[in-house]
Design an enzyme around this catalytic site. Sequence first.
Site, PDB file in Angstrom:
ATOM      1  N   ASN A 149       0.796  -1.230   0.000  1.00 38.79           N
ATOM      2  CA  ASN A 149       0.000   0.000   0.000  1.00 38.79           C
ATOM      3  C   ASN A 149       0.830   1.284   0.000  1.00 38.79           C
ATOM      4  O   ASN A 149       0.348   2.331  -0.435  1.00 38.79           O
ATOM      5  CB  ASN A 149      -0.987   0.000   1.166  1.00 38.79           C
ATOM      6  CG  ASN A 149      -0.310  -0.053   2.521  1.00 38.79           C
ATOM      7  OD1 ASN A 149       0.738  -0.681   2.691  1.00 38.79           O
ATOM      8  ND2 ASN A 149      -0.910   0.606   3.496  1.00 38.79           N
ATOM      9  N   LYS A 172      12.607  -7.447   0.778  1.00 35.95           N
ATOM     10  CA  LYS A 172      11.644  -8.171  -0.044  1.00 35.95           C
ATOM     11  C   LYS A 172      10.372  -7.344  -0.130  1.00 35.95           C
ATOM     12  O   LYS A 172       9.614  -7.231   0.833  1.00 35.95           O
ATOM     13  CB  LYS A 172      11.309  -9.543   0.550  1.00 35.95           C
ATOM     14  CG  LYS A 172      10.493 -10.423  -0.395  1.00 35.95           C
ATOM     15  CD  LYS A 172       9.632 -11.428   0.308  1.00 35.95           C
ATOM     16  CE  LYS A 172       8.251 -10.922   0.641  1.00 35.95           C
ATOM     17  NZ  LYS A 172       7.409 -10.590  -0.541  1.00 35.95           N
ATOM     18  N   GLY A 225       2.608  -5.495   7.402  1.00 39.03           N
ATOM     19  CA  GLY A 225       1.647  -6.299   6.667  1.00 39.03           C
ATOM     20  C   GLY A 225       0.473  -6.662   7.556  1.00 39.03           C
ATOM     21  O   GLY A 225       0.133  -5.945   8.500  1.00 39.03           O
ATOM     22  N   GLN A 330      -8.298  -8.015  -3.327  1.00 39.75           N
ATOM     23  CA  GLN A 330      -8.688  -6.991  -2.376  1.00 39.75           C
ATOM     24  C   GLN A 330     -10.090  -6.474  -2.672  1.00 39.75           C
ATOM     25  O   GLN A 330     -10.878  -6.203  -1.750  1.00 39.75           O
ATOM     26  CB  GLN A 330      -7.687  -5.835  -2.400  1.00 39.75           C
ATOM     27  CG  GLN A 330      -7.925  -4.779  -1.332  1.00 39.75           C
ATOM     28  CD  GLN A 330      -7.817  -5.328   0.079  1.00 39.75           C
ATOM     29  OE1 GLN A 330      -6.877  -6.029   0.412  1.00 39.75           O
ATOM     30  NE2 GLN A 330      -8.807  -5.020   0.917  1.00 39.75           N
ATOM     31  N   GLU A 382     -10.467  -5.420  10.230  1.00 41.35           N
ATOM     32  CA  GLU A 382      -9.887  -4.499   9.250  1.00 41.35           C
ATOM     33  C   GLU A 382     -10.300  -4.926   7.841  1.00 41.35           C
ATOM     34  O   GLU A 382     -10.043  -6.044   7.413  1.00 41.35           O
ATOM     35  CB  GLU A 382      -8.369  -4.476   9.367  1.00 41.35           C
ATOM     36  CG  GLU A 382      -7.741  -3.425   8.465  1.00 41.35           C
ATOM     37  CD  GLU A 382      -6.242  -3.312   8.658  1.00 41.35           C
ATOM     38  OE1 GLU A 382      -5.726  -2.183   8.583  1.00 41.35           O
ATOM     39  OE2 GLU A 382      -5.585  -4.338   8.882  1.00 41.35           O
ATOM     40  N   GLU A 461       8.861   3.092  14.302  1.00 42.67           N
ATOM     41  CA  GLU A 461       9.530   3.404  13.046  1.00 42.67           C
ATOM     42  C   GLU A 461       9.594   4.919  12.880  1.00 42.67           C
ATOM     43  O   GLU A 461       8.861   5.667  13.512  1.00 42.67           O
ATOM     44  CB  GLU A 461       8.778   2.784  11.870  1.00 42.67           C
ATOM     45  CG  GLU A 461       8.713   1.262  11.944  1.00 42.67           C
ATOM     46  CD  GLU A 461       8.416   0.611  10.614  1.00 42.67           C
ATOM     47  OE1 GLU A 461       9.363   0.376   9.847  1.00 42.67           O
ATOM     48  OE2 GLU A 461       7.232   0.345  10.363  1.00 42.67           O
TER      49      GLU A 461
END
Length: 480
Positions: A149, A172, A225, A330, A382, A461
């Site tokens: 995304n 990856k 993810g 999706q 979600e 992060e």
Amino acid sequence: MLMFNNLINGEWLSDGARAPNINPSDTKDIVGEAVRGTRAQAEAAIAAAKAAFPAWSRSTPQARYDILKKASDEILARKDELGRLLSREEGKTLPEGVGEVARAGQIFAFFAGECLRMAGEKLASVRPGIDIEITREALGVVGLITPWNFPIAIPAWKIAPALAYGNTVVVKPADLVPGSTWALVDILHRAGLPKGVLNLVIGRGSEVGAVLLEHPDVAAISFTGSVATGQKVAAACIASRPMKKFQLEMGGKNPLVVLDDADLKVAVECAANSAFFSTGQRCTAASRLIVTAGIHDKFVEALTERMRGLKVDDAVKAGTDIGPVVDQSQLDQDLKYISIGKDEGAKLAFGGERLNREAPGFYLQPALFTDVSNKMRIAREEIFGPVAAVIRVKDYAEALATANDTDFGLSSGICTTSLKYASDYKRNSEAGMVMVNLPIAGVDYHVPFGGRKGSSFGAREQGRYAAEFYTAVKTAYTLP
């Protein structure tokens, strides 16, 4: 046609099977072809990164700064070109794609500076005549597993600190969006990285990802993810010998509270942006709109009208507000949850229809449900698409309790003109990031990103907090 190859030990490798990179706005448009990496290639990349680590981890801050800053400059200079590539392969609108590329460039500029700001501490021991030094050191080989995304921003905010702090990397990217990460790695490669410092292996999680999780020479894994995959990553890292350090960013079911005293126009714009922009495909998207009774009907009416004006079309077409869903899988998931919402008794107040456009693509009209209970699946699971649920509550206390009644805790927001309620919400919202009178789906590149509960695990992060994950603390004693 672009060829997205693997970079291993400084060499571009095109060996093996290839898969098309399909434009979700026009499935007849092939963005490029990506190599399918193998277990053997992943193992070779890890070996190259291990061999490169001693020299890179001891390189000068200036050397690392120069490379990261050069990469930043090229990313920013090419933001329009790279933004178009991103929008073609992922489906977010061109302005969003260009903005994401700019963010990647800014991230590399920030971490170029961090190369020069590495600091430690020097303390006196409680024992006479002894000095103590506290320093941070690189971990070793870091495996980065990135999602589809944000195909350049998330690789950037993982690769940049990993390199800045002296680690070597095997990245990856997600199968669906290899092109943006390939372009980023190409820029860094040409910026002067020594061979083996940064390795790109495009391939399936069951092949490439599994090697990163199992291999004893990988010191740490940073993953973004799904929750289900994140749990598997955690289990594999714990079971690994030696055990790997790991960092997980997984998902959200994020609330946006709208109180009676909110500015209606501000609240509607916050909701539309947070719930539907980027096609709702953001872990920070506001999928639960928790609205107090006094403003509920006016808010739903105004938001519905705003949704009617949103243009759903080709991501790179001028004037498009919302692009396609990323792929058929999706899209099927989004439509499944729209059906679940109806079956649960929620009212589909607007949208939710499959759309046809000039070219074949995965187009979905944004959906808004009302009469939703916070116990319904559409309010708890979600969806990761342009689907939002409005939950009516009586007052602020119920709004706060409802907002916190979730297994997730990534991002949260409130629309109010009350300093009292804004302050209380910031303090008591059980989320890692809280916004007041702002869309909840974006944070600046220099501040920490992450959540609580089932949304995140491990160090934050972005920003200076990234050092908590990408370095190890060493305490050293000296008797002069």
